[in-house]
Design an enzyme around this catalytic site. Structure first.
Site, short mmCIF file in Angstrom:
data_model
loop_
_atom_site.label_atom_id
_atom_site.label_comp_id
_atom_site.label_asym_id
_atom_site.label_seq_id
_atom_site.Cartn_x
_atom_site.Cartn_y
_atom_site.Cartn_z
N ASP A 127 0.22 -1.19 -0.14
CA ASP A 127 0.29 0.24 -0.07
C ASP A 127 0.97 1.14 -0.01
O ASP A 127 1.82 0.86 0.90
CB ASP A 127 -0.72 -0.03 2.13
CG ASP A 127 -2.27 1.44 0.84
OD1 ASP A 127 -3.45 0.66 0.87
OD2 ASP A 127 -1.79 2.45 1.06
N HIS A 140 -11.10 -7.05 -13.67
CA HIS A 140 -11.95 -5.83 -12.46
C HIS A 140 -13.63 -6.40 -11.42
O HIS A 140 -14.26 -6.40 -12.44
CB HIS A 140 -12.12 -4.24 -13.29
CG HIS A 140 -12.42 -2.83 -12.80
ND1 HIS A 140 -12.11 -2.51 -12.06
CD2 HIS A 140 -13.96 -3.53 -12.38
CE1 HIS A 140 -12.85 -1.58 -11.44
NE2 HIS A 140 -14.68 -1.45 -11.84
N GLY A 151 -15.53 3.80 3.79
CA GLY A 151 -13.38 4.59 3.25
C GLY A 151 -13.35 3.76 2.49
O GLY A 151 -11.59 3.83 1.72
N HIS A 195 -10.48 -5.39 -3.45
CA HIS A 195 -9.11 -4.96 -2.91
C HIS A 195 -9.21 -5.57 -1.49
O HIS A 195 -9.91 -5.06 -0.32
CB HIS A 195 -8.01 -3.51 -2.84
CG HIS A 195 -8.96 -2.99 -2.96
ND1 HIS A 195 -9.68 -1.65 -3.40
CD2 HIS A 195 -7.86 -2.57 -1.08
CE1 HIS A 195 -9.97 -0.91 -2.44
NE2 HIS A 195 -9.95 -1.14 -1.14
N HIS A 203 -7.16 -5.63 2.11
CA HIS A 203 -6.37 -4.99 2.94
C HIS A 203 -5.28 -6.58 3.89
O HIS A 203 -6.37 -6.77 4.02
CB HIS A 203 -6.06 -3.75 3.93
CG HIS A 203 -6.49 -2.61 3.15
ND1 HIS A 203 -6.11 -1.25 2.85
CD2 HIS A 203 -7.94 -2.38 2.26
CE1 HIS A 203 -6.84 -0.52 2.18
NE2 HIS A 203 -8.25 -0.87 2.20
P1 5GP Z 1 -9.47 2.27 0.42
O1 5GP Z 1 -9.49 3.22 1.17
O2 5GP Z 1 -10.47 2.04 -1.28
O3 5GP Z 1 -10.13 1.01 1.04
O4 5GP Z 1 -8.44 1.62 -0.05
C1 5GP Z 1 -7.62 2.12 -1.03
C2 5GP Z 1 -6.00 1.91 -0.89
O5 5GP Z 1 -4.78 1.64 -1.89
C3 5GP Z 1 -5.61 2.78 -0.14
O6 5GP Z 1 -4.87 2.34 1.46
C4 5GP Z 1 -4.42 3.89 -0.64
O7 5GP Z 1 -3.14 4.59 -0.12
C5 5GP Z 1 -3.94 2.88 -1.76
N1 5GP Z 1 -3.38 3.61 -3.07
C6 5GP Z 1 -3.92 4.22 -3.28
N2 5GP Z 1 -3.65 4.32 -4.76
C7 5GP Z 1 -2.91 4.00 -4.75
C8 5GP Z 1 -1.56 3.57 -6.06
O8 5GP Z 1 -1.25 3.97 -6.83
N3 5GP Z 1 -0.39 2.17 -5.29
C9 5GP Z 1 -0.24 2.18 -4.44
N4 5GP Z 1 0.60 0.66 -3.93
N5 5GP Z 1 -1.67 2.33 -3.22
C10 5GP Z 1 -2.69 3.05 -3.47
ZN ZN Z 2 -10.13 -1.92 -12.67
#
Ligand code: 5GP
Ligand code: ZN
Length: 120
Positions: free
Chosen positions: A39, A55, A99, A106, A108
């Site tokens: 991340d 996707h 969030g 994805h 985490h």
């Molecule tokens: P969400 O908030 O959708 O559950 O998580 C999205 C996650 O993707 C966030 O923790 C953010 O830091 C990570 N993220 C967003 N854009 C990028 C990127 O371009 N590269 C990487 N490695 N992580 C990303």
């Molecule tokens: Zn996608």
């Protein structure tokens, strides 16, 4: 990338671009179904995202492909073993009000052996 993955690509999706290698990422695992990478703004010493190549917006959609969902969980477990002590927290933010900011499903994976008192 196989044809099925290509069919499910969203041209505006940042994780589709990462899966395709068009945006760089620090990959820790890849196979025919998923890509896992660190991340960008880690919330734990080990914080990686396990991303299906196809996707789909969120885990509700992925639940229609139970084998892929199970594979995401299995990869999370093996990465926690490889990168930390084997214990991990698995989080699927689902919907903006929970969030979610990237609408390509994805998981985490948060690990390090220091999560018992964590805020996440
Ligand atoms: P969400 O908030 O959708 O559950 O998580 C999205 C996650 O993707 C966030 O923790 C953010 O830091 C990570 N993220 C967003 N854009 C990028 C990127 O371009 N590269 C990487 N490695 N992580 C990303
Ligand atoms: Zn996608």
């Amino acid at each position: 990338m196989n044809n099925d993955a290509a069919e499910r690509r969203d041209e505006d999706c940042v994780f589709c671009k990462i899966v395709a290698g068009e945006i760089p990422s620090e990959r820790v695992h890849e196979d025919d179904q998923v890509v896992a990478f660190k991340d960008l703004s880690p919330q734990a010493p080990v914080h990686v995202l396990v991303v299906p190549r196809q996707h789909r917006a969120d885990v509700r959609e992925l639940a229609h492909q139970p084998e892929q969902l199970a594979h995401v969980v299995a990869v999370a477990g093996s990465l926690a073993q490889k990168l930390a002590d084997g214990d991990f927290r698995l989080v699927f933010n689902t919907g903006a009000n929970a969030g979610q900011t990237v609408f390509h499903v994805h998981a985490h994976v948060l690990a390090s052996g220091e999560l018992a008192e964590g805020e996440l």
